[in-house]
Every structure is written in C-alpha cells, then in structure tokens.
Design an enzyme around this catalytic site. Structure first.
Site, PDB file in Angstrom:
ATOM      1  N   PRO A  37      -6.328  -8.728   0.744  1.00  0.00           N
ATOM      2  CA  PRO A  37      -7.712  -8.334   1.017  1.00  0.00           C
ATOM      3  C   PRO A  37      -8.030  -7.025   0.281  1.00  0.00           C
ATOM      4  O   PRO A  37      -7.133  -6.194   0.093  1.00  0.00           O
ATOM      5  CB  PRO A  37      -7.739  -8.132   2.539  1.00  0.00           C
ATOM      6  CG  PRO A  37      -6.325  -7.983   2.971  1.00  0.00           C
ATOM      7  CD  PRO A  37      -5.438  -8.587   1.904  1.00  0.00           C
ATOM      8  N   ALA A  46      -8.444  -2.660   2.136  1.00  0.00           N
ATOM      9  CA  ALA A  46      -7.910  -2.789   3.495  1.00  0.00           C
ATOM     10  C   ALA A  46      -6.624  -1.977   3.666  1.00  0.00           C
ATOM     11  O   ALA A  46      -5.866  -2.206   4.604  1.00  0.00           O
ATOM     12  CB  ALA A  46      -7.664  -4.263   3.819  1.00  0.00           C
ATOM     13  N   GLY A  47      -6.351  -1.063   2.725  1.00  0.00           N
ATOM     14  CA  GLY A  47      -5.144  -0.241   2.836  1.00  0.00           C
ATOM     15  C   GLY A  47      -3.895  -0.954   2.351  1.00  0.00           C
ATOM     16  O   GLY A  47      -2.775  -0.519   2.616  1.00  0.00           O
ATOM     17  N   LEU A  48      -4.064  -2.077   1.624  1.00  0.00           N
ATOM     18  CA  LEU A  48      -2.899  -2.811   1.117  1.00  0.00           C
ATOM     19  C   LEU A  48      -2.751  -2.641  -0.397  1.00  0.00           C
ATOM     20  O   LEU A  48      -2.122  -3.457  -1.072  1.00  0.00           O
ATOM     21  CB  LEU A  48      -2.985  -4.298   1.495  1.00  0.00           C
ATOM     22  CG  LEU A  48      -2.992  -4.583   3.000  1.00  0.00           C
ATOM     23  CD1 LEU A  48      -3.038  -6.084   3.270  1.00  0.00           C
ATOM     24  CD2 LEU A  48      -1.775  -3.978   3.708  1.00  0.00           C
ATOM     25  N   SER A  95      -5.003  -2.546  -2.972  1.00  0.00           N
ATOM     26  CA  SER A  95      -5.722  -3.404  -3.932  1.00  0.00           C
ATOM     27  C   SER A  95      -6.142  -2.624  -5.182  1.00  0.00           C
ATOM     28  O   SER A  95      -6.035  -3.141  -6.300  1.00  0.00           O
ATOM     29  CB  SER A  95      -6.932  -4.064  -3.266  1.00  0.00           C
ATOM     30  OG  SER A  95      -7.785  -3.085  -2.709  1.00  0.00           O
ATOM     31  N   SER A  96      -6.588  -1.386  -5.014  1.00  0.00           N
ATOM     32  CA  SER A  96      -7.065  -0.659  -6.202  1.00  0.00           C
ATOM     33  C   SER A  96      -5.894  -0.275  -7.105  1.00  0.00           C
ATOM     34  O   SER A  96      -5.994  -0.339  -8.334  1.00  0.00           O
ATOM     35  CB  SER A  96      -7.878   0.583  -5.803  1.00  0.00           C
ATOM     36  OG  SER A  96      -7.084   1.497  -5.098  1.00  0.00           O
ATOM     37  N   ALA A  97      -4.753   0.085  -6.507  1.00  0.00           N
ATOM     38  CA  ALA A  97      -3.588   0.416  -7.336  1.00  0.00           C
ATOM     39  C   ALA A  97      -3.086  -0.841  -8.041  1.00  0.00           C
ATOM     40  O   ALA A  97      -2.697  -0.795  -9.222  1.00  0.00           O
ATOM     41  CB  ALA A  97      -2.484   1.034  -6.482  1.00  0.00           C
ATOM     42  N   ALA A  98      -3.107  -1.989  -7.346  1.00  0.00           N
ATOM     43  CA  ALA A  98      -2.676  -3.237  -7.986  1.00  0.00           C
ATOM     44  C   ALA A  98      -3.567  -3.536  -9.190  1.00  0.00           C
ATOM     45  O   ALA A  98      -3.091  -3.941 -10.258  1.00  0.00           O
ATOM     46  CB  ALA A  98      -2.721  -4.386  -6.978  1.00  0.00           C
ATOM     47  N   ASP A 100       0.602   4.683  -3.890  1.00  0.00           N
ATOM     48  CA  ASP A 100       0.114   3.315  -4.105  1.00  0.00           C
ATOM     49  C   ASP A 100       0.448   2.833  -5.517  1.00  0.00           C
ATOM     50  O   ASP A 100       0.912   1.705  -5.708  1.00  0.00           O
ATOM     51  CB  ASP A 100      -1.411   3.248  -3.907  1.00  0.00           C
ATOM     52  CG  ASP A 100      -1.813   3.378  -2.449  1.00  0.00           C
ATOM     53  OD1 ASP A 100      -1.010   3.897  -1.663  1.00  0.00           O
ATOM     54  OD2 ASP A 100      -2.930   2.964  -2.104  1.00  0.00           O
TER      55      ASP A 100
HETATM   56  O1  PMV Z   1      -5.754   3.867   0.161  1.00  0.00           O
HETATM   57  P1  PMV Z   1      -4.819   3.572   1.301  1.00  0.00           P
HETATM   58  O2  PMV Z   1      -5.500   3.100   2.527  1.00  0.00           O
HETATM   59  O3  PMV Z   1      -3.682   2.688   0.892  1.00  0.00           O
HETATM   60  O4  PMV Z   1      -4.181   4.989   1.746  1.00  0.00           O
HETATM   61  C1  PMV Z   1      -3.425   5.769   0.874  1.00  0.00           C
HETATM   62  C2  PMV Z   1      -2.476   6.641   1.631  1.00  0.00           C
HETATM   63  C3  PMV Z   1      -2.904   8.070   1.921  1.00  0.00           C
HETATM   64  O5  PMV Z   1      -1.711   8.765   2.265  1.00  0.00           O
HETATM   65  C4  PMV Z   1      -3.869   8.128   3.103  1.00  0.00           C
HETATM   66  C5  PMV Z   1      -3.565   8.749   0.716  1.00  0.00           C
HETATM   67  C6  PMV Z   1      -2.626   8.984  -0.460  1.00  0.00           C
HETATM   68  O6  PMV Z   1      -3.156   9.230  -1.554  1.00  0.00           O
HETATM   69  O7  PMV Z   1      -1.395   8.970  -0.291  1.00  0.00           O
END
Ligand code: PMV
Length: 315
Positions: free
Chosen positions: A100, A103-105, A107-110, A148
């Site tokens: 998703p 959602a903190g998984l 996605s943007s880094a992928a 990420d």
């Molecule tokens: O973007 P998320 O939801 O995967 O969160 C990243 C993790 C944080 O520690 C909150 C921010 C970071 O840059 O490490």
C-alpha cells in the site's frame, strides 16, 4: 550524454520493527525488507521528446515526469533520474506492487531505489543507489534518516544507526508478523515535525523517551538473535507505548494495538511515522500461530481491514 534505462528494476518495501523516530536523533533502529516491494519496467516511447510517462496502477499513479511539475512524485523521480544521469524523456515506466502507498511500508523509498536502479542497473553499488534515493526521499520527507532507502536497497533485517555502516541481523527463528493497514492517511514529515516540537518543548522527558526507545532496540536485537519471540513482542509493545507518549499514535492505532494483544499477539506496535499507516503484530511461532493467526485475522477483518502475514527471515 544521458544513459538509457534498463528494462526492469526492483526494490524492497520495509517494515520498522523497532526504533522509528528515535532513529532521526541518532539512536539505533531495526528494520526489515519486504520482498517484492516494487518492480518497475521501462519501454521506449514512440516519441523520444515526450516526458517520461510513469504508471503505477496499484498506487493510482499516472503522470508525466515533467521537470517543472509540482507533483512530489514526479519531482522526486526527476531528481533521482537526473542524479543518475538517466533520461527525462522518451520512455514509459510501469510499476507493479502489492505494497500500500503512504502507509509506512517504504513505498516512496522503494520507488526512488527502483528508479535509480532503472538507470544504474540491479547490481549498482548500494551506496550510490542510496544516495540517489535520498535525493528523492528529501522531497517526500524533508529530513529522512535514510533507514527506508537502505532497507529498500538491501533487504534483510538490519540494525541501522544514522551515518554508520548497518549491521545485518540473522534471526534464530523466522519472525511471523501480521501487518494491518489502518487505512488512515498520514504524512511522515508532519509526524517527524510533531515529535521535534514535543522534544523542543519538553527536552528532558523527550530525550528520556528517545533514549528508552533506543534501549528497547538493544533488547530487541538480542531477542531476534536468540529467537526469543516473547521478549521481542514485549519490546514491540513497549515501543508502541513510548511512541504513543511522543504523540504519534492515534485512537485507531491504539484500538488495533489492543485488538492484536487480545487475540493472541506476542506484541504489537505502530510502524513507521505513525498517526495512521500500519500496525504490526507479532504472531506466536508457527506451530502455535496456526491457531492464533486466523483468530486475529478475523478480528481485524471485522473492523473492515485487510491484514496480511509476512515471515521475516534472513535472505
Ligand atoms: O515514512 P515512514 O512512515 O516509513 O517513517 C519513517 C521512519 C521515521 O523514523 C519516522 C522517519 C525517518 O526518517 O527515519
């Protein structure tokens, strides 16, 4: 001279097991790659002068990578392609994913890692891919710690401290996690800014919470390496309460946390920036989890959610 794109590239999704937010302040965190995060394929466009067309149907993304666009995804992709010496015109890029979005998984880094690999190749140096990914991540998240991007590029289970070499962790047992998307939208940058304001306003308790989050990571690392899932679960639940004290949980995430514990989880926590996004729940080891997994799944489905299970093991 711009480089051509490779025909395929991929990157992992990620789940933060312990240490989010504190990792921004130099404390350790543990994160794991989710295999098959995002797969991109590139084909030449009939018109070589047309801006790149990016389509990721699962994320409802269909846009042109126009260098003057204000769309953050298009800007981030353009910056990554430019950094890698790739083209901005003449290609169609299509993405397939079961992650998703937002959602903190990861996605943007992928997306930014796979985009860098479309130019540099699947075997490109991880450090270069990370550097490229971070250029895009800064457009999405302003001050990303880099966790990420690292996990999207490397996969596996990693202990991460900002600006240090990561340590790969080998779990003594595979780690069965139920991932529960809360369906609540959230912004990483907003959540990170909220924590910063709290720490600036209340530096002593704020620093004490960050330090406790770091200590939980140390304990959790031992639990992973010795296969003590009960202790890992405890550390996850303590981490949820500490993150809640920093103000990044929400009534819905707290409801999901209690639902997981009431239905047999060894521990649970929000993962990533919080506010919304996902909850992760640690299932008992496989022989026992056969009974608790369907019970927990049913409980979340009754809340109109669609949880899924991953087993984290060292690749
Ligand atoms: O973007 P998320 O939801 O995967 O969160 C990243 C993790 C944080 O520690 C909150 C921010 C970071 O840059 O490490």
């Amino acid at each position: 001279m711009t480089r051509d794109l490779h025909s395929h590239a991929s990157a992992c999704g990620k789940v933060i097991l312990l240490g989010e937010h504190a990792v921004v302040y130099g404390y350790p965190a543990i994160a794991a790659g989710l295999p098959n995060g995002l797969s991109l394929s590139a084909t030449r466009h009939a018109d070589p002068a047309k801006p790149i067309h990016l389509k990721i149907p699962a994320w409802e993304l269909d846009l042109h990578l126009d260098a003057i666009t204000h769309h953050p995804v298009a800007r981030a992709c353009c910056e990554v392609l430019r950094f890698c010496g790739g083209p901005l015109q003449g290609w169609t890029i299509t993405g397939q994913t079961s992650l998703p979005a937002r959602a903190g998984l990861g996605s943007s880094a992928a997306l930014t890692v796979a985009m860098a690999r479309l130019v540099l190749g699947e075997d490109a140096e991880v450090d270069t891919v990370m550097e490229a990914s971070l250029i895009g991540e800064r457009i999405f998240h302003e001050t990303p710690s880099g966790i990420d991007s690292l996990v999207a590029a490397r996969g596996g289970i990693l202990r991460f401290v900002r600006s240090q070499e990561p340590t790969p962790l080998t779990p003594a047992l595979s780690i069965p996690l139920m991932i529960v998307p809360s369906l609540l939208p959230r912004s990483t940058a907003t959540q990170v800014a909220k924590v910063r304001r709290k720490i600036e306003r209340f530096p002593n308790p704020g620093q004490a919470i960050l330090s406790a989050l770091g200590a939980v990571v140390d304990e959790g690392m031992t639990a992973i390496q010795t296969g003590n899932l009960a202790d890992l679960g405890e550390m996850m639940s303590i981490s949820h309460e500490l993150l809640s004290a920093l103000g990044v949980s929400s009534p819905r995430l707290d409801q999901l946390f209690h639902c997981a514990l009431e239905h047999g989880a060894l521990g649970a926590k929000l993962t990533g920036a919080g506010g919304g996004g996902c909850l992760i729940a640690l299932l008992p080891p496989s022989e026992a989890s056969e009974s608790s997994e369907p019970v927990m799944k049913t409980a979340f489905c009754q809340l109109n959610l669609q949880p899924f299970v991953v087993n984290l093991a060292h690749p």
